[in-house]
Design a protein around this motif. Structure first.
Motif, PDB file in Angstrom:
ATOM      1  N   ASN A 191       0.843  -1.199   0.000  1.00  0.00           N
ATOM      2  CA  ASN A 191       0.000   0.000   0.000  1.00  0.00           C
ATOM      3  C   ASN A 191       0.882   1.254   0.000  1.00  0.00           C
ATOM      4  O   ASN A 191       1.668   1.478   0.924  1.00  0.00           O
ATOM      5  N   ARG A 192       0.734   2.072  -1.039  1.00  0.00           N
ATOM      6  CA  ARG A 192       1.619   3.236  -1.190  1.00  0.00           C
ATOM      7  C   ARG A 192       1.471   4.220  -0.036  1.00  0.00           C
ATOM      8  O   ARG A 192       2.412   4.966   0.283  1.00  0.00           O
ATOM      9  N   ALA A 193       0.321   4.209   0.631  1.00  0.00           N
ATOM     10  CA  ALA A 193       0.108   5.112   1.766  1.00  0.00           C
ATOM     11  C   ALA A 193       0.909   4.687   2.992  1.00  0.00           C
ATOM     12  O   ALA A 193       1.063   5.471   3.932  1.00  0.00           O
ATOM     13  N   ALA A 194       1.432   3.451   2.964  1.00  0.00           N
ATOM     14  CA  ALA A 194       2.189   2.949   4.119  1.00  0.00           C
ATOM     15  C   ALA A 194       3.665   2.747   3.812  1.00  0.00           C
ATOM     16  O   ALA A 194       4.452   2.478   4.728  1.00  0.00           O
ATOM     17  N   SER A 195       4.068   2.888   2.550  1.00  0.00           N
ATOM     18  CA  SER A 195       5.433   2.529   2.139  1.00  0.00           C
ATOM     19  C   SER A 195       6.499   3.322   2.877  1.00  0.00           C
ATOM     20  O   SER A 195       7.474   2.765   3.399  1.00  0.00           O
ATOM     21  N   ARG A 196       6.347   4.648   2.925  1.00  0.00           N
ATOM     22  CA  ARG A 196       7.373   5.485   3.568  1.00  0.00           C
ATOM     23  C   ARG A 196       7.385   5.286   5.085  1.00  0.00           C
ATOM     24  O   ARG A 196       8.451   5.359   5.708  1.00  0.00           O
ATOM     25  N   GLU A 197       6.225   4.994   5.655  1.00  0.00           N
ATOM     26  CA  GLU A 197       6.197   4.710   7.086  1.00  0.00           C
ATOM     27  C   GLU A 197       6.920   3.391   7.372  1.00  0.00           C
ATOM     28  O   GLU A 197       7.635   3.266   8.369  1.00  0.00           O
ATOM     29  N   CYS A 198       6.735   2.428   6.493  1.00  0.00           N
ATOM     30  CA  CYS A 198       7.481   1.159   6.618  1.00  0.00           C
ATOM     31  C   CYS A 198       8.984   1.429   6.565  1.00  0.00           C
ATOM     32  O   CYS A 198       9.760   0.859   7.339  1.00  0.00           O
ATOM     33  N   GLU A 199       9.373   2.314   5.661  1.00  0.00           N
ATOM     34  CA  GLU A 199      10.790   2.648   5.507  1.00  0.00           C
ATOM     35  C   GLU A 199      11.335   3.274   6.794  1.00  0.00           C
ATOM     36  O   GLU A 199      12.449   2.963   7.225  1.00  0.00           O
ATOM     37  N   ARG A 200      10.527   4.145   7.423  1.00  0.00           N
ATOM     38  CA  ARG A 200      10.968   4.773   8.677  1.00  0.00           C
ATOM     39  C   ARG A 200      11.055   3.735   9.803  1.00  0.00           C
ATOM     40  O   ARG A 200      11.986   3.755  10.617  1.00  0.00           O
ATOM     41  N   ILE A 201      10.080   2.838   9.848  1.00  0.00           N
ATOM     42  CA  ILE A 201      10.088   1.792  10.877  1.00  0.00           C
ATOM     43  C   ILE A 201      11.342   0.925  10.744  1.00  0.00           C
ATOM     44  O   ILE A 201      11.939   0.500  11.736  1.00  0.00           O
ATOM     45  N   LEU A 202      11.759   0.699   9.501  1.00  0.00           N
ATOM     46  CA  LEU A 202      12.899  -0.183   9.213  1.00  0.00           C
ATOM     47  C   LEU A 202      14.214   0.595   9.102  1.00  0.00           C
ATOM     48  O   LEU A 202      15.169   0.103   8.492  1.00  0.00           O
ATOM     49  N   GLU A 203      14.262   1.774   9.696  1.00  0.00           N
ATOM     50  CA  GLU A 203      15.483   2.583   9.651  1.00  0.00           C
ATOM     51  C   GLU A 203      16.660   1.780  10.216  1.00  0.00           C
ATOM     52  O   GLU A 203      16.553   1.115  11.243  1.00  0.00           O
ATOM     53  N   GLY A 204      17.776   1.840   9.502  1.00  0.00           N
ATOM     54  CA  GLY A 204      18.939   1.058   9.892  1.00  0.00           C
ATOM     55  C   GLY A 204      19.071  -0.232   9.108  1.00  0.00           C
ATOM     56  O   GLY A 204      20.124  -0.870   9.116  1.00  0.00           O
ATOM     57  N   CYS A 205      17.986  -0.626   8.429  1.00  0.00           N
ATOM     58  CA  CYS A 205      18.011  -1.811   7.548  1.00  0.00           C
ATOM     59  C   CYS A 205      18.183  -1.351   6.104  1.00  0.00           C
ATOM     60  O   CYS A 205      17.969  -0.174   5.778  1.00  0.00           O
ATOM     61  N   GLU A 206      18.575  -2.263   5.236  1.00  0.00           N
ATOM     62  CA  GLU A 206      18.630  -1.940   3.805  1.00  0.00           C
ATOM     63  C   GLU A 206      17.223  -2.097   3.243  1.00  0.00           C
ATOM     64  O   GLU A 206      16.674  -3.202   3.189  1.00  0.00           O
TER      65      GLU A 206
END
Length: 463
Positions: A159-174
């Protein structure tokens, strides 16, 4: 002469093919044991020496390679609904040439995380929700993955509305963000994700598999071997600007551990009174049957098709079939040495591997009745009008009965609901060139296509 070297670093063997682009001819092929546990150059050097014995010394203008060594591209995927976003993730991964070692739907659990940690995938594909739809599941799974602190890269394509939030949650991961694999209900958009998966394979996985040691030799590396075969199948089917393809096809690669099936066809219903159910499937589709193989997964063939069928096809007793299959599981490098029980059993096993794998790959149709009268419901791909079957794999290309085996991909009255091809010509990749031609297809499609047509054996569809 314009010689090009094509290399397939396989799980067991490194296969080499030398071609002359000017003459559009295969100059020679060779194979050597893949030495990925020590130095992959050792197997490659031995293979090159064997090839040189056949071709003489050549100065290659270009060298291309693909690889399934050290387990190939191993992926885990996670989606929301099994029949929708999880299935879209599966199609994206398999189409990129991956081997799926874990497939999760809905919210992941702590037990799932333990399984993922133990599996050590090369890439994790995180999807879920249509654009504007459910966000909770993909965000939950992102938090679970963050707690895992993974060393593997994560591709987010939900879901494009959640993609960037997922990226922030996974900060420090590739993390790599791609467009949603299913932006709308019933709509697939898997190509951008497949491209990203292959790009990661090139940049990161190649080094992890030790293949960077040979990168100086190569003009262009690398894609997973199944991706190269898929590319060859698509070129053979569709053709290119300079050369016509052979039309819709089904391809079967029977290996020792798995059986891969490819289809190049639209596959949609052809009758007005047929309703399609489920996700529309891509024109070029690949499936992998991990429990169907000629040696490591030989027991899976009996479990799927039944010992009685294997006995019927081989002419052996059921007890003898069970005895020989148990022996094969312990002697995975064995090959039939001429006519006899083992050749008869291998014929039966290969036939049933083809039959089972293609039946699972193809769609099905069932009859139902509505207020409008009799209606049919199709699930999956309709391959009934496919007229070409392409077969490869050691158990098929080294047998005298390859055409008989290949015909087990066709429709059978024993499975009337299966939408397998009704009748088809059989093309045999006797010299194992499909992966090589897939590598060549990106730069030299016309030459690759003409070589495939020239090198592969064609058998008409008369039974």
């Amino acid at each position: 002469m314009r010689p090009v070297l094509l290399i397939d670093f396989g799980s067991t063997y490194t296969k080499l093919t030398a071609v002359d682009l000017d003459a559009e001819a295969v100059l020679g092929t060779a194979a050597s044991y893949t030495t990925v546990q020590t130095d992959i150059n050792e197997g490659l050097t031995k293979g090159l020496a064997l090839l040189e014995e056949k071709t003489g010394k050549l100065e290659y203008t270009e060298t291309f390679a693909c690889s399934s060594a050290a387990g190939g591209l191993r992926m885990v995927t996670s989606g929301l609904v099994p029949e929708l976003t999880s299935e879209a993730a599966k199609l994206a991964s398999l189409g990129a040439g991956a081997k799926i070692i874990g497939l999760y739907s809905f919210e992941m659990t702590e037990d799932d995380l333990e399984d993922i940690r133990a599996a050590k995938p090369d890439i994790f594909l995180l999807v879920g929700g249509t654009d504007g739809g459910n966000k909770d599941c993909v965000l939950h799974n992102a938090r679970m993955l963050a707690a895992l602190r993974p060393a593997f890269p994560i591709v987010v394509a939900g879901n494009r509305a959640a993609s960037r939030e997922c990226e922030r949650i996974l900060e420090g991961c590739e993390v790599h963000v791609c467009p949603n694999v299913m932006p709308k209900f019933g709509v697939l958009n898997i190509e951008p994700t497949q491209s990203k998966i292959r790009e990661i394979f090139l940049g990161r996985i190649v080094q992890a598999k030790g293949l960077s040691q040979v990168s100086g030799l190569l003009s262009d590396i690398l894609m997973p071997t199944p991706s190269a075969v898929l590319q060859a199948m698509e070129l053979l089917s569709k053709g290119c600007e300079e050369e016509r393809g052979i039309g819709d096809l089904v391809g079967v690669d029977v290996g020792g551990a798995t059986t891969d099936v490819y289809s190049m066809a639209d596959g949609m219903p052809e009758q007005m009174n047929t309703v399609y159910k489920g996700l529309p499937e891509p024109f070029g589709k690949r499936t992998v049957e991990g429990d169907i193989g000629m040696r490591y997964s030989v027991k899976g063939i009996l479990e799927a098709a039944g010992t009685a069928r294997a006995a019927e096809l081989s002419g052996l007793s059921e007890a003898r079939v069970e005895e020989l299959v148990a022996w094969l599981r312990e002697h995975t490098d064995s090959v039939p040495e001429g006519p006899g029980e083992m050749e008869d059993l291998d014929y039966a096993l290969a036939s049933l591997a083809v039959e089972t794998a293609v039946a699972r790959h193809a769609g099905t149709i069932e009859e139902t009745f509505t207020m409008m009268g009799r209606t049919y419901v199709q699930t999956g791909k309709n391959l009934t009008n496919v007229k070409q079957i392409v077969v490869t794999g050691g158990s098929l290309i080294h047998t005298r009965r390859v055409v008989e085996i290949a015909r087990h991909a066709l429709w059978s009255a024993a499975q009337p609901a299966s939408l397998r091809p009704r009748e088809a010509d059989v093309w045999v990749d006797r010299t194992y060139i499909l992966a090589a031609m897939g590598l060549l297809a990106g730069r030299y499609p016309a030459q690759a296509l003409r070589m495939m047509k020239k090198e592969m054996e064609k058998h008409g569809h008369s039974k």
